[in-house]
Design a protein around this motif. Structure first.
Motif, PDB file in Angstrom:
ATOM      1  N   ILE A 114      43.315  47.071  34.218  1.00 31.28           N
ATOM      2  CA  ILE A 114      42.788  47.014  35.593  1.00 31.28           C
ATOM      3  C   ILE A 114      42.331  48.400  36.046  1.00 31.28           C
ATOM      4  CG2 ILE A 114      43.439  46.632  38.023  1.00 31.28           C
ATOM      5  CD1 ILE A 114      45.292  44.366  36.987  1.00 31.28           C
ATOM      6  N   ARG A 115      43.113  49.428  35.708  1.00 35.32           N
ATOM      7  CA  ARG A 115      42.757  50.791  36.118  1.00 35.32           C
ATOM      8  C   ARG A 115      41.428  51.244  35.513  1.00 35.32           C
ATOM      9  NH1 ARG A 115      48.470  51.626  35.520  1.00 35.32           N
ATOM     10  NH2 ARG A 115      48.184  52.386  33.384  1.00 35.32           N
ATOM     11  N   LYS A 116      41.112  50.734  34.318  1.00 40.31           N
ATOM     12  CA  LYS A 116      39.880  51.138  33.636  1.00 40.31           C
ATOM     13  C   LYS A 116      38.675  50.280  34.025  1.00 40.31           C
ATOM     14  CE  LYS A 116      42.300  52.873  29.530  1.00 40.31           C
ATOM     15  NZ  LYS A 116      42.521  52.675  28.075  1.00 40.31           N
ATOM     16  N   GLU A 117      38.940  49.106  34.603  1.00 43.72           N
ATOM     17  CA  GLU A 117      37.864  48.166  34.921  1.00 43.72           C
ATOM     18  C   GLU A 117      37.022  48.668  36.092  1.00 43.72           C
ATOM     19  OE1 GLU A 117      35.225  45.692  34.629  1.00 43.72           O
ATOM     20  OE2 GLU A 117      36.894  45.274  33.244  1.00 43.72           O
ATOM     21  N   LYS A 118      35.686  48.648  35.913  1.00 42.70           N
ATOM     22  CA  LYS A 118      34.767  49.136  36.945  1.00 42.70           C
ATOM     23  C   LYS A 118      34.228  48.006  37.831  1.00 42.70           C
ATOM     24  CE  LYS A 118      35.017  53.254  35.092  1.00 42.70           C
ATOM     25  NZ  LYS A 118      35.856  54.300  35.723  1.00 42.70           N
ATOM     26  N   GLN A 119      34.102  46.819  37.287  1.00 43.45           N
ATOM     27  CA  GLN A 119      33.500  45.714  38.035  1.00 43.45           C
ATOM     28  C   GLN A 119      34.518  45.084  38.987  1.00 43.45           C
ATOM     29  OE1 GLN A 119      31.489  42.877  35.542  1.00 43.45           O
ATOM     30  NE2 GLN A 119      30.600  44.454  34.224  1.00 43.45           N
ATOM     31  N   PHE A 120      34.113  44.959  40.239  1.00 39.38           N
ATOM     32  CA  PHE A 120      35.022  44.443  41.263  1.00 39.38           C
ATOM     33  C   PHE A 120      35.465  43.009  40.960  1.00 39.38           C
ATOM     34  CE2 PHE A 120      35.701  42.097  45.248  1.00 39.38           C
ATOM     35  CZ  PHE A 120      36.801  42.804  45.725  1.00 39.38           C
ATOM     36  N   ASN A 121      34.515  42.158  40.600  1.00 36.77           N
ATOM     37  CA  ASN A 121      34.859  40.754  40.327  1.00 36.77           C
ATOM     38  C   ASN A 121      35.858  40.630  39.177  1.00 36.77           C
ATOM     39  OD1 ASN A 121      33.195  39.923  42.366  1.00 36.77           O
ATOM     40  ND2 ASN A 121      31.470  39.364  41.024  1.00 36.77           N
ATOM     41  N   ARG A 122      35.664  41.458  38.189  1.00 35.77           N
ATOM     42  CA  ARG A 122      36.575  41.444  37.044  1.00 35.77           C
ATOM     43  C   ARG A 122      37.953  41.962  37.457  1.00 35.77           C
ATOM     44  NH1 ARG A 122      38.437  38.870  32.925  1.00 35.77           N
ATOM     45  NH2 ARG A 122      38.998  40.181  31.124  1.00 35.77           N
ATOM     46  N   GLN A 123      38.011  42.961  38.346  1.00 38.00           N
ATOM     47  CA  GLN A 123      39.281  43.465  38.860  1.00 38.00           C
ATOM     48  C   GLN A 123      40.052  42.370  39.593  1.00 38.00           C
ATOM     49  OE1 GLN A 123      38.312  46.833  41.326  1.00 38.00           O
ATOM     50  NE2 GLN A 123      38.418  48.295  39.641  1.00 38.00           N
ATOM     51  N   VAL A 124      39.336  41.598  40.375  1.00 39.32           N
ATOM     52  CA  VAL A 124      39.960  40.496  41.114  1.00 39.32           C
ATOM     53  C   VAL A 124      40.587  39.493  40.153  1.00 39.32           C
ATOM     54  CG1 VAL A 124      39.528  38.516  42.638  1.00 39.32           C
ATOM     55  CG2 VAL A 124      38.480  40.736  43.134  1.00 39.32           C
ATOM     56  N   GLU A 125      39.849  39.147  39.099  1.00 35.17           N
ATOM     57  CA  GLU A 125      40.350  38.181  38.121  1.00 35.17           C
ATOM     58  C   GLU A 125      41.572  38.728  37.378  1.00 35.17           C
ATOM     59  OE1 GLU A 125      41.020  34.939  35.858  1.00 35.17           O
ATOM     60  OE2 GLU A 125      39.677  35.099  37.599  1.00 35.17           O
ATOM     61  N   LEU A 126      41.513  39.999  37.000  1.00 30.88           N
ATOM     62  CA  LEU A 126      42.639  40.596  36.284  1.00 30.88           C
ATOM     63  C   LEU A 126      43.872  40.712  37.182  1.00 30.88           C
ATOM     64  CD1 LEU A 126      40.829  43.442  34.266  1.00 30.88           C
ATOM     65  CD2 LEU A 126      41.735  41.287  33.383  1.00 30.88           C
ATOM     66  N   ASN A 127      43.671  41.028  38.453  1.00 34.91           N
ATOM     67  CA  ASN A 127      44.793  41.095  39.390  1.00 34.91           C
ATOM     68  C   ASN A 127      45.441  39.734  39.590  1.00 34.91           C
ATOM     69  OD1 ASN A 127      45.469  43.768  40.662  1.00 34.91           O
ATOM     70  ND2 ASN A 127      43.244  43.811  40.896  1.00 34.91           N
ATOM     71  N   LYS A 128      44.626  38.690  39.532  1.00 37.78           N
ATOM     72  CA  LYS A 128      45.159  37.325  39.619  1.00 37.78           C
ATOM     73  C   LYS A 128      46.057  37.039  38.411  1.00 37.78           C
ATOM     74  CE  LYS A 128      43.696  32.490  39.961  1.00 37.78           C
ATOM     75  NZ  LYS A 128      42.526  31.573  39.977  1.00 37.78           N
ATOM     76  N   GLN A 129      45.598  37.444  37.225  1.00 36.15           N
ATOM     77  CA  GLN A 129      46.408  37.268  36.013  1.00 36.15           C
ATOM     78  C   GLN A 129      47.699  38.089  36.096  1.00 36.15           C
ATOM     79  OE1 GLN A 129      44.101  38.059  32.451  1.00 36.15           O
ATOM     80  NE2 GLN A 129      42.306  37.002  33.275  1.00 36.15           N
ATOM     81  N   LEU A 130      47.586  39.291  36.684  1.00 38.67           N
ATOM     82  CA  LEU A 130      48.752  40.167  36.821  1.00 38.67           C
ATOM     83  C   LEU A 130      49.811  39.512  37.699  1.00 38.67           C
ATOM     84  CD1 LEU A 130      50.136  42.891  36.319  1.00 38.67           C
ATOM     85  CD2 LEU A 130      48.907  43.783  38.306  1.00 38.67           C
ATOM     86  N   LYS A 131      49.399  38.934  38.806  1.00 42.42           N
ATOM     87  CA  LYS A 131      50.342  38.267  39.712  1.00 42.42           C
ATOM     88  C   LYS A 131      51.046  37.102  39.015  1.00 42.42           C
ATOM     89  CE  LYS A 131      48.053  39.462  44.063  1.00 42.42           C
ATOM     90  NZ  LYS A 131      47.302  38.958  45.231  1.00 42.42           N
ATOM     91  N   GLN A 132      50.308  36.395  38.168  1.00 45.78           N
ATOM     92  CA  GLN A 132      50.893  35.269  37.430  1.00 45.78           C
ATOM     93  C   GLN A 132      51.970  35.761  36.459  1.00 45.78           C
ATOM     94  OE1 GLN A 132      47.359  33.556  35.711  1.00 45.78           O
ATOM     95  NE2 GLN A 132      46.963  32.229  37.480  1.00 45.78           N
ATOM     96  N   LEU A 133      51.672  36.867  35.762  1.00 46.71           N
ATOM     97  CA  LEU A 133      52.648  37.421  34.828  1.00 46.71           C
ATOM     98  C   LEU A 133      53.895  37.929  35.550  1.00 46.71           C
ATOM     99  CD1 LEU A 133      50.468  39.408  32.234  1.00 46.71           C
ATOM    100  CD2 LEU A 133      51.518  37.164  31.964  1.00 46.71           C
TER     101      LEU A 133
END
Length: 214
Positions: A188-207
């Motif tokens: 997530i820290r390396k991701e530049k695209q906002f939409n992709r950050q949102v998706e990864l943060n969603k996965q993070l919350k699930q984990l």
């Protein structure tokens, strides 16, 4: 030693080259035996006979080895090599400058009837008067489980009435999730695209939710 009954004392010196001479092991592991270990003593033999308890359905004996070290660190593969060669459940007491650390690798039966060694657990560095091993149980299976829990401490906290195997599996699942969470946070820290950050943060919350539920 560490409160173990005198009836269990064995006290046999074991040449350390027994674990690498005439065996196909890499030179690095052989050097670890030579450079890190002063002596190996088979200190105690815990069995139905020496403890006057019932035999176990899985655990026949628990062998306790006192390993005097030349350094405060040991290559974990040294313990794994000893575990592979000795088909019993083992406890290692490492001694360095009058300090001790107790180690054990959780062993369970595998499909080929041999023992499979899983994670290793250990105490902090202690002295003999600040730590003791309690023989707790009416048979060797229960005694072994309780010895592992004593050495592992807070790493293996029993929930409800789960078995040691269930505790070990739950802890392994926790450790895997924790690693996956750290990897995802780094991503997530390396991701530049906002939409992709949102998706990864969603996965993070699930984990994180899965980790909280274990």
């Amino acid at each position: 030693m560490f409160g173990l009954p005198e009836s269990t004392y064995f006290g046999k010196l074991v040449p350390k080259n027994k674990f690498y001479d005439k065996l196909t092991i890499d030179k690095k592991l052989e050097r670890s035996f030579i450079d890190q270990i002063n002596s190996i003593r088979w200190a105690h033999k815990l069995s139905a006979d020496t403890l006057n308890v019932e035999k176990g359905s899985i655990v026949e004996e628990v062998e306790v080895f006192l390993i005097k070290l030349k350094t405060s660190e040991i290559d974990l593969n040294v313990l794994r090599q000893m575990d592979r060669q000795l088909h019993y459940h083992l406890i290692f007491i490492l001694e360095y400058e009058e300090q001790y650390q107790l180690w054990t690798g959780y062993k369970e039966e595998s499909t080929n009837a041999a023992f499979k060694v899983g994670n290793y657990y250990h105490t902090d560095w202690v002295t003999e008067d600040t730590f003791s091993l309690r023989i707790d149980g009416l048979n060797m299976d229960t005694i072994y489980e309780n010895l592992v829990r004593q050495i592992a401490g807070d790493t293996l906290i029993q929930e409800n009435s789960e078995s040691l195997k269930e505790t070990v599996e739950r802890q392994a699942a926790r450790e895997k999730l924790e690693k996956d969470i750290e990897k995802l946070r780094a991503k997530i820290r390396k991701e530049k695209q906002f939409n992709r950050q949102v998706e990864l943060n969603k996965q993070l919350k699930q984990l994180i939710k899965k980790l909280e539920d274990i």
